[in-house]
Design a protein around this motif. Sequence first.
Motif, PDB file in Angstrom:
ATOM      1  N   ILE A 168       0.854  -1.197   0.000  1.00  0.00           N
ATOM      2  CA  ILE A 168       0.000   0.000   0.000  1.00  0.00           C
ATOM      3  C   ILE A 168       0.891   1.248   0.000  1.00  0.00           C
ATOM      4  O   ILE A 168       0.651   2.202  -0.746  1.00  0.00           O
ATOM      5  N   THR A 169       1.955   1.230   0.801  1.00  0.00           N
ATOM      6  CA  THR A 169       2.876   2.368   0.846  1.00  0.00           C
ATOM      7  C   THR A 169       3.486   2.608  -0.534  1.00  0.00           C
ATOM      8  O   THR A 169       3.572   3.744  -1.011  1.00  0.00           O
ATOM      9  N   ARG A 170       3.887   1.515  -1.215  1.00  0.00           N
ATOM     10  CA  ARG A 170       4.486   1.672  -2.555  1.00  0.00           C
ATOM     11  C   ARG A 170       3.465   2.206  -3.562  1.00  0.00           C
ATOM     12  O   ARG A 170       3.771   3.027  -4.419  1.00  0.00           O
ATOM     13  N   ARG A 171       2.218   1.737  -3.448  1.00  0.00           N
ATOM     14  CA  ARG A 171       1.171   2.203  -4.389  1.00  0.00           C
ATOM     15  C   ARG A 171       0.913   3.689  -4.192  1.00  0.00           C
ATOM     16  O   ARG A 171       0.688   4.425  -5.152  1.00  0.00           O
ATOM     17  N   LEU A 172       0.922   4.129  -2.922  1.00  0.00           N
ATOM     18  CA  LEU A 172       0.675   5.560  -2.655  1.00  0.00           C
ATOM     19  C   LEU A 172       1.829   6.404  -3.209  1.00  0.00           C
ATOM     20  O   LEU A 172       1.620   7.488  -3.748  1.00  0.00           O
ATOM     21  N   LYS A 173       3.054   5.892  -3.102  1.00  0.00           N
ATOM     22  CA  LYS A 173       4.232   6.614  -3.622  1.00  0.00           C
ATOM     23  C   LYS A 173       4.109   6.736  -5.146  1.00  0.00           C
ATOM     24  O   LYS A 173       4.309   7.800  -5.725  1.00  0.00           O
ATOM     25  N   SER A 174       3.763   5.625  -5.772  1.00  0.00           N
ATOM     26  CA  SER A 174       3.640   5.645  -7.242  1.00  0.00           C
ATOM     27  C   SER A 174       2.501   6.586  -7.660  1.00  0.00           C
ATOM     28  O   SER A 174       2.603   7.282  -8.672  1.00  0.00           O
ATOM     29  N   TYR A 175       1.457   6.654  -6.840  1.00  0.00           N
ATOM     30  CA  TYR A 175       0.363   7.603  -7.131  1.00  0.00           C
ATOM     31  C   TYR A 175       0.891   9.040  -7.109  1.00  0.00           C
ATOM     32  O   TYR A 175       0.637   9.829  -8.028  1.00  0.00           O
ATOM     33  N   GLU A 176       1.681   9.350  -6.068  1.00  0.00           N
ATOM     34  CA  GLU A 176       2.207  10.723  -5.938  1.00  0.00           C
ATOM     35  C   GLU A 176       3.082  11.100  -7.126  1.00  0.00           C
ATOM     36  O   GLU A 176       2.957  12.183  -7.688  1.00  0.00           O
ATOM     37  N   ILE A 177       3.964  10.159  -7.495  1.00  0.00           N
ATOM     38  CA  ILE A 177       4.964  10.496  -8.525  1.00  0.00           C
ATOM     39  C   ILE A 177       4.369  10.427  -9.933  1.00  0.00           C
ATOM     40  O   ILE A 177       4.570  11.329 -10.746  1.00  0.00           O
ATOM     41  N   GLN A 178       3.607   9.335 -10.217  1.00  0.00           N
ATOM     42  CA  GLN A 178       3.175   9.125 -11.598  1.00  0.00           C
ATOM     43  C   GLN A 178       1.765   9.616 -11.905  1.00  0.00           C
ATOM     44  O   GLN A 178       1.477  10.014 -13.033  1.00  0.00           O
TER      45      GLN A 178
END
Length: 226
Positions: A168-178
Amino acid sequence: MVLQRIFRTVIMGPPGSGKGTVSGRIVKRFGLTHLSSGDLLRANVKAQTELGLLMKSCIDQGQLVPDDVISRLILTEMRSIEKSSWLLDGFPRTVAQAETLDSVCSVDTVINIDVPFQTIKQRLTSRWLHLPSGRVYNIDFNPPKISGLDDVTGEPLIQRDDDTPETITRRLKSYEIQTQPVLEYYRSKGMLETFSGTETNKIWPHIQAFLSKKLFPQNEKVVGKA
Ligand code: G5P
Ligand code: MG
């Protein structure tokens, strides 16, 4: 009520913001056809198609699958619903995907569900899913009538492999960046309508009112001098 013309909308928001939940309500209320990129990918993983097998590790690790793969998949599906009003959930997720979508059709409006990340983390670990239909449940928010079973079919519910705290943490990071740049892309075109909050039940009436106005402008009361 029958729609006067084809209406195309995109629903955006971070993982777990309630895109699937709100999409279900939009389908029920307005009869749009729902197309979810995540549901499509999970169906491919379940059916062990070549694409599903290739993309599984990407999804499980909380990374986006390559633009060309998801774009081809979505555009193929869109062909079968081109005569319907539709609601795209989970696509586009990058500016490149948004440009691809623009090159094949014009979108009427983009609904952005804005929910704080802290709220999301709690929700996703208690999510349960009916894989064939994409119906989502939550132990705290909307539990199934019988624990572990889908309300409509009685079939078993599953938990998603990417709903672990680390992923979930990785998905949120990818949401922020991409994905956040996609919001800017649509905002600059004047197409973005943002709905903020921490509870779907409070956000939904605003989305419903917004779509009613967009889809049935003729029903809006004319307020003016007699
Ligand atoms: P997905 O499947 O698109 P995400 O990560 O964008 O996945 P997700 O997790 O499906 O989004 P959602 O649809 O926004 O979340 O949220 P939901 O399922 O409706 O609600 C989440 C939970 O909260 C549910 O249990 C629900 O019951 C509960 N809930 C709702 N409202 C409330 C509330 O008010 N209160 C409470 N307490 N609970 C509530 O994408 C998955 C993966 O596929 C790939 C990527 O790998 C991605 O990570 N992918 C793509 N890759 C590249 N490009 C694309 N376009 C891609 N699309 C998918
Ligand atoms: Mg979803």
